[in-house]
Design a protein around this motif. Structure first.
Motif, PDB file in Angstrom:
ATOM      1  N   GLY A  47       0.835  -1.200   0.000  1.00 50.71           N
ATOM      2  CA  GLY A  47       0.000   0.000   0.000  1.00 50.71           C
ATOM      3  C   GLY A  47       0.870   1.250   0.000  1.00 50.71           C
ATOM      4  N   GLN A  48       1.962   1.193   0.753  1.00 52.30           N
ATOM      5  CA  GLN A  48       2.906   2.325   0.777  1.00 52.30           C
ATOM      6  C   GLN A  48       3.544   2.504  -0.599  1.00 52.30           C
ATOM      7  OE1 GLN A  48       5.630   2.016   4.234  1.00 52.30           O
ATOM      8  NE2 GLN A  48       4.114   0.658   5.131  1.00 52.30           N
ATOM      9  N   ASP A  49       3.855   1.386  -1.240  1.00 51.24           N
ATOM     10  CA  ASP A  49       4.452   1.440  -2.585  1.00 51.24           C
ATOM     11  C   ASP A  49       3.493   2.121  -3.568  1.00 51.24           C
ATOM     12  OD1 ASP A  49       6.498   0.144  -4.691  1.00 51.24           O
ATOM     13  OD2 ASP A  49       4.445  -0.129  -5.426  1.00 51.24           O
ATOM     14  N   ALA A  50       2.201   1.784  -3.457  1.00 54.49           N
ATOM     15  CA  ALA A  50       1.210   2.401  -4.356  1.00 54.49           C
ATOM     16  C   ALA A  50       1.144   3.907  -4.115  1.00 54.49           C
ATOM     17  CB  ALA A  50      -0.164   1.759  -4.160  1.00 54.49           C
ATOM     18  N   LEU A  51       1.199   4.299  -2.838  1.00 51.59           N
ATOM     19  CA  LEU A  51       1.169   5.731  -2.530  1.00 51.59           C
ATOM     20  C   LEU A  51       2.462   6.411  -2.979  1.00 51.59           C
ATOM     21  CD1 LEU A  51      -0.575   5.492   0.946  1.00 51.59           C
ATOM     22  CD2 LEU A  51      -1.525   6.544  -1.106  1.00 51.59           C
TER      23      LEU A  51
ATOM     24  N   PRO B  34       9.820  -2.384   3.551  1.00 46.59           N
ATOM     25  CA  PRO B  34       9.563  -1.527   4.715  1.00 46.59           C
ATOM     26  C   PRO B  34       8.546  -2.173   5.662  1.00 46.59           C
ATOM     27  CG  PRO B  34       8.509  -0.636   2.753  1.00 46.59           C
ATOM     28  CD  PRO B  34       9.348  -1.791   2.300  1.00 46.59           C
ATOM     29  N   SER B  35       8.504  -1.690   6.898  1.00 48.21           N
ATOM     30  CA  SER B  35       7.540  -2.201   7.885  1.00 48.21           C
ATOM     31  C   SER B  35       6.113  -1.861   7.478  1.00 48.21           C
ATOM     32  CB  SER B  35       7.760  -1.528   9.235  1.00 48.21           C
ATOM     33  OG  SER B  35       9.020  -1.794   9.706  1.00 48.21           O
ATOM     34  N   LEU B  36       5.184  -2.635   8.003  1.00 50.83           N
ATOM     35  CA  LEU B  36       3.792  -2.206   7.949  1.00 50.83           C
ATOM     36  C   LEU B  36       3.683  -0.952   8.818  1.00 50.83           C
ATOM     37  CD1 LEU B  36       3.616  -5.595   7.977  1.00 50.83           C
ATOM     38  CD2 LEU B  36       1.216  -5.065   8.073  1.00 50.83           C
ATOM     39  N   GLN B  37       2.696  -0.119   8.540  1.00 53.94           N
ATOM     40  CA  GLN B  37       2.464   1.056   9.369  1.00 53.94           C
ATOM     41  C   GLN B  37       1.068   0.955   9.945  1.00 53.94           C
ATOM     42  OE1 GLN B  37       4.496   3.751   9.985  1.00 53.94           O
ATOM     43  NE2 GLN B  37       6.196   3.071   8.686  1.00 53.94           N
TER      44      GLN B  37
ATOM     45  N   ALA C 298       5.582 -13.165   1.013  1.00 52.40           N
ATOM     46  CA  ALA C 298       6.129 -12.008   0.296  1.00 52.40           C
ATOM     47  C   ALA C 298       5.215 -11.513  -0.831  1.00 52.40           C
ATOM     48  CB  ALA C 298       7.512 -12.331  -0.249  1.00 52.40           C
ATOM     49  N   TRP C 299       4.527 -12.442  -1.500  1.00 45.86           N
ATOM     50  CA  TRP C 299       3.693 -12.044  -2.653  1.00 45.86           C
ATOM     51  C   TRP C 299       2.663 -10.982  -2.275  1.00 45.86           C
ATOM     52  CZ3 TRP C 299      -1.615 -12.610  -2.524  1.00 45.86           C
ATOM     53  CH2 TRP C 299      -2.117 -13.456  -1.523  1.00 45.86           C
ATOM     54  N   GLN C 300       2.193 -11.014  -1.033  1.00 40.43           N
ATOM     55  CA  GLN C 300       1.221 -10.015  -0.592  1.00 40.43           C
ATOM     56  C   GLN C 300       1.855  -8.638  -0.523  1.00 40.43           C
ATOM     57  OE1 GLN C 300      -1.287 -10.105   2.977  1.00 40.43           O
ATOM     58  NE2 GLN C 300      -0.487 -12.168   3.236  1.00 40.43           N
ATOM     59  N   PHE C 301       3.099  -8.611  -0.035  1.00 39.65           N
ATOM     60  CA  PHE C 301       3.728  -7.353   0.382  1.00 39.65           C
ATOM     61  C   PHE C 301       4.630  -6.719  -0.670  1.00 39.65           C
ATOM     62  CE2 PHE C 301       3.322  -9.731   4.531  1.00 39.65           C
ATOM     63  CZ  PHE C 301       2.255  -8.983   5.006  1.00 39.65           C
ATOM     64  N   ASP C 302       5.213  -7.535  -1.568  1.00 41.41           N
ATOM     65  CA  ASP C 302       6.233  -6.933  -2.432  1.00 41.41           C
ATOM     66  C   ASP C 302       5.677  -6.511  -3.796  1.00 41.41           C
ATOM     67  OD1 ASP C 302       6.073  -9.287  -3.848  1.00 41.41           O
ATOM     68  OD2 ASP C 302       8.117  -9.951  -3.391  1.00 41.41           O
ATOM     69  N   HIS C 303       4.392  -6.343  -3.879  1.00 47.18           N
ATOM     70  CA  HIS C 303       3.766  -5.840  -5.098  1.00 47.18           C
ATOM     71  C   HIS C 303       4.286  -4.429  -5.384  1.00 47.18           C
ATOM     72  CE1 HIS C 303       0.472  -3.995  -7.480  1.00 47.18           C
ATOM     73  NE2 HIS C 303       0.388  -5.198  -7.993  1.00 47.18           N
ATOM     74  N   HIS C 304       4.726  -4.230  -6.622  1.00 48.06           N
ATOM     75  CA  HIS C 304       5.279  -2.919  -6.966  1.00 48.06           C
ATOM     76  C   HIS C 304       4.563  -2.354  -8.186  1.00 48.06           C
ATOM     77  CE1 HIS C 304       8.014   0.325  -7.780  1.00 48.06           C
ATOM     78  NE2 HIS C 304       8.371  -0.201  -8.945  1.00 48.06           N
ATOM     79  N   ILE C 305       4.215  -1.096  -8.113  1.00 47.10           N
ATOM     80  CA  ILE C 305       3.615  -0.433  -9.273  1.00 47.10           C
ATOM     81  C   ILE C 305       4.686   0.418  -9.945  1.00 47.10           C
ATOM     82  CG2 ILE C 305       1.877   1.216 -10.090  1.00 47.10           C
ATOM     83  CD1 ILE C 305       0.109   0.328  -7.749  1.00 47.10           C
TER      84      ILE C 305
END
Ligand SMILES: Cc1cc2nc3c(=O)[nH]c(=O)nc-3n(C[C@H](O)[C@H](O)[C@H](O)COP(=O)(O)OP(=O)(O)OC[C@H]3O[C@@H](n4cnc5c(N)ncnc54)[C@H](O)[C@@H]3O)c2cc1C
Length: 402
Positions: free
Chosen positions: A56-60, A99-102, A385-392
Motif C-alpha cells: 500500500g505504501q508502494d502504491a502511494l 519496509p515495515s507495515l504502518q 512475500a507475494w502479498q507485500f512486495d507488489h510494486h507499481i
C-alpha cells in the motif's frame, strides 16, 4: 469524445480512501478528476485502526504520497499470534528487504490523504450523494440526491462496501453479509505497560479475538472482534453505549491469559471506538459497464482480518489511473481488471480464512488451537512475500494483457 479515445475527465464517487488517491493519481496521469462525497463534511474522527502494508505504501509512493502515511504511522515490524493460554503460536513479518507495515488510525489516514488532495487542488465536493447515472453516449452524468448533477467522460465508483455505483453497473451485484463479529478499538494514551517492541499481537481468545500493540512511549492500541450471532448496524452497536460494552468485553476475556483483560480494564470508556459489524463481501463478478468502473471496497472489500483493505484499495486506484493514462477507457477498464482481479481475490481469500478462525465455535476452537502451531510453521517471510512486495511501476506504459 469518440469511444476509442482516452478519457480526459473523470467523476469519482466517494471521498474515503480510494477516491482521493485515485483523483491524485489521475491528476498525475493528466486526467481531470473531481471527487463527490455523500457526507456533508469530512469524516474526521470516524473509524478505528488499520495497517498500511508495504504494498500500500508502494502504491502511494507511485504518486508521491507514501511519506504522508509513514509520517502518521507507527511501524509494525512483525505480527505475533498467541492463543488464549498466552502461548506464542507464531510470529511473522514481511521479508526484511521491505519496509515495515504502518499502523494508522483511519481518521488520521483519511485526514492526511484529504489534506494532500486539497493541497494538490483536487476538487472534493461534499453533500453529494449519488443516486443514479445516465450514459449520454458521449459521456456519463451523475445525479445526486440534492438534485444537482455532474458530467465527465467516465465515472469511478469509490463508494465503499455499500456502493451505490456497484448495482448501477450490475443490478444483480452481490451485497455484503454479516461476518458474525462486532468490532471495537481503543487507544490508550498511557498504558503503563512495557513496549511490545514493534510487534502487534493477535490473540485467539477463548470467546473473542484481541489484537494489541504497546508503543515505546507507553501509549497503546487494542482492538476486539467479538462473535455476536445477530447482525447489528454501527448505530445499533453504538446505541448500547461504551460502558455496557466494556463490561461485555471484560467478561469475554476474563479467562484468557493474555494482556486483554488488563488493557481493557485500564482503558477509559470514552476512548472506546465502537466500529460495528465486520462484513464479508462476496466476489463482485462485474466491475465495469460502459463508462463506469469500481475501485476499492466497492469492487473488492477484504475483511479487516486481512490487514490489506486500504492497501489494495490504493493499489487499484493507482493502477486504474495508469491504465487510463495510456489506453482508451474501454481497454483501460479491462486491462485494469485483468491486472487486479487475481491479486485482490487471493488476498481476500486469506482474510476470509482468518475470519472463520475468529468465529470458531467450541469444537472449531479446539481444532484451531491444535492445528494452528503446525500451520503457522509454514509461514516463512518469503511465503508471505507475494502479498507485500507488489510494486507499481508508474512510468511503465500500460498495455492490454494477452
Ligand atoms: C467512516 C469509515 C470508517 C472506517 N473505519 C475502518 C476501520 O476502523 N478499520 C478498517 O480496516 N477499515 C475501516 N473502514 C474501511 C476502509 O476505509 C476501507 O476498507 C478502505 O480504506 C478502502 O476504502 P474505500 O475508499 O474503498 O472505501 P471507504 O473508505 O468506505 O470510502 C467510501 C466513501 O464513499 C462514500 N459514499 C458511499 N456511498 C456514496 C454515494 N452514494 N455517493 C457519494 N459518496 C458515497 C462514503 O461516505 C465513504 O466516504 C472505514 C470506512 C469508513 C467510511
Amino acid at each position: 469524445m469518440n469511444s476509442m479515445s482516452k478519457a480526459r475527465t473523470a467523476l469519482i464517487i466517494g471521498g474515503g480512501i480510494a477516491g482521493p488517491v485515485a483523483a491524485m493519481a489521475l491528476q498525475r496521469a493528466g486526467i481531470e478528476a473531481a471527487v463527490y462525497e455523500a457526507y456533508d463534511s469530512t469524516a474526521d474522527g470516524a473509524g478505528g485502526g488499520m495497517t498500511i502494508a508495504p504494498n500500500g505504501q508502494d502504491a502511494l509512493d507511485a504518486i508521491g504520497a507514501g511519506d504522508l502515511v509513514r509520517a502518521i504511522g507507527t511501524p509494525v515490524t512483525s505480527m505475533g499470534l498467541r492463543s488464549w493460554t498466552g502461548k506464542h503460536l507464531a510470529q511473522f513479518a514481511p521479508p526484511s528487504r521491505l519496509p515495515s507495515l504502518q499502523f494508522v488510525w483511519r481518521a488520521a489516514l483519511y485526514r492526511a490523504i484529504y489534506d494532500e488532495a486539497e493541497r494538490r487542488s483536487v476538487p472534493i465536493h461534499h453533500g453529494k450523494q449519488l443516486t443514479d447515472t445516465t450514459d449520454t453516449g458521449s459521456g456519463v452524468i451523475a445525479h445526486f440526491a440534492d438534485g444537482t448533477q455532474a458530467g465527465a467522460d467516465i465515472l469511478i465508483g469509490a463508494d465503499g462496501i455499500r456502493s451505490t455505483v456497484r448495482p448501477l453497473i450490475d443490478p444483480v451485484a452481490p451485497q455484503p453479509n454479516y461476518a458474525g463479529l462486532v468490532c471495537f478499538g481503543a487507544r490508550m494514551p498511557q498504558s503503563g505497560l512495557p513496549s511490545t517492541n514493534g510487534v502487534m499481537y493477535m490473540c485467539f481468545g477463548k470467546r473473542a479475538f484481541f489484537g494489541y500493540q504497546i508503543f515505546d512511549d507507553s501509549s497503546a492500541m487494542w482492538f476486539v472482534n467479538l462473535p455476536h450471532v445477530l447482525p447489528m448496524t454501527v448505530a445499533e452497536a453504538q446505541a448500547i453505549g461504551a460502558k455496557e460494552w466494556m463490561g461485555t468485553l471484560r467478561t469475554a476475556f476474563a479467562d484468557d491469559r493474555t494482556p486483554a483483560l488488563e488493557m481493557i480494564s485500564r482503558t477509559d470508556p470514552r476512548q472506546l471506538l465502537i466500529t460495528g459489524p465486520m462484513e464479508n463481501m462476496p466476489r463482485v463478478p462485474t466491475w465495469t459497464r460502459g463508462r463506469m468502473t469500481l475501485i476499492g471496497d466497492a469492487a473488492h472489500a477484504a475483511s479487516s482480518s486481512s490487514g490489506q483493505g486500504a492497501s489494495i484499495a490504493t493499489e487499484s486506484a493507482v493502477e486504474l489511473a495508469r491504465c487510463l493514462r495510456d489506453l482508451p477507457y474501454e481497454q483501460a477498464f479491462s486491462t485494469y481488471e485483468q491486472l487486479r482481479r487475481p491479486r485482490v481475490e487471493a488476498i481476500i481469500k486469506l482474510g476470509a480464512r482468518t475470519n472463520s478462525n475468529k468465529t470458531a465455535g467450541p469444537v472449531g476452537r479446539v481444532l484451531r488451537d491444535l492445528v494452528m502451531p503446525a500451520a503457522m510453521k509454514l509461514i516463512n517471510p518469503e511465503k508471505m512475500a507475494w502479498q507485500f512486495d507488489h510494486h507499481i511501476d508508474w512510468n511503465a506504459k500500460a498495455a492490454p494483457l494477452t
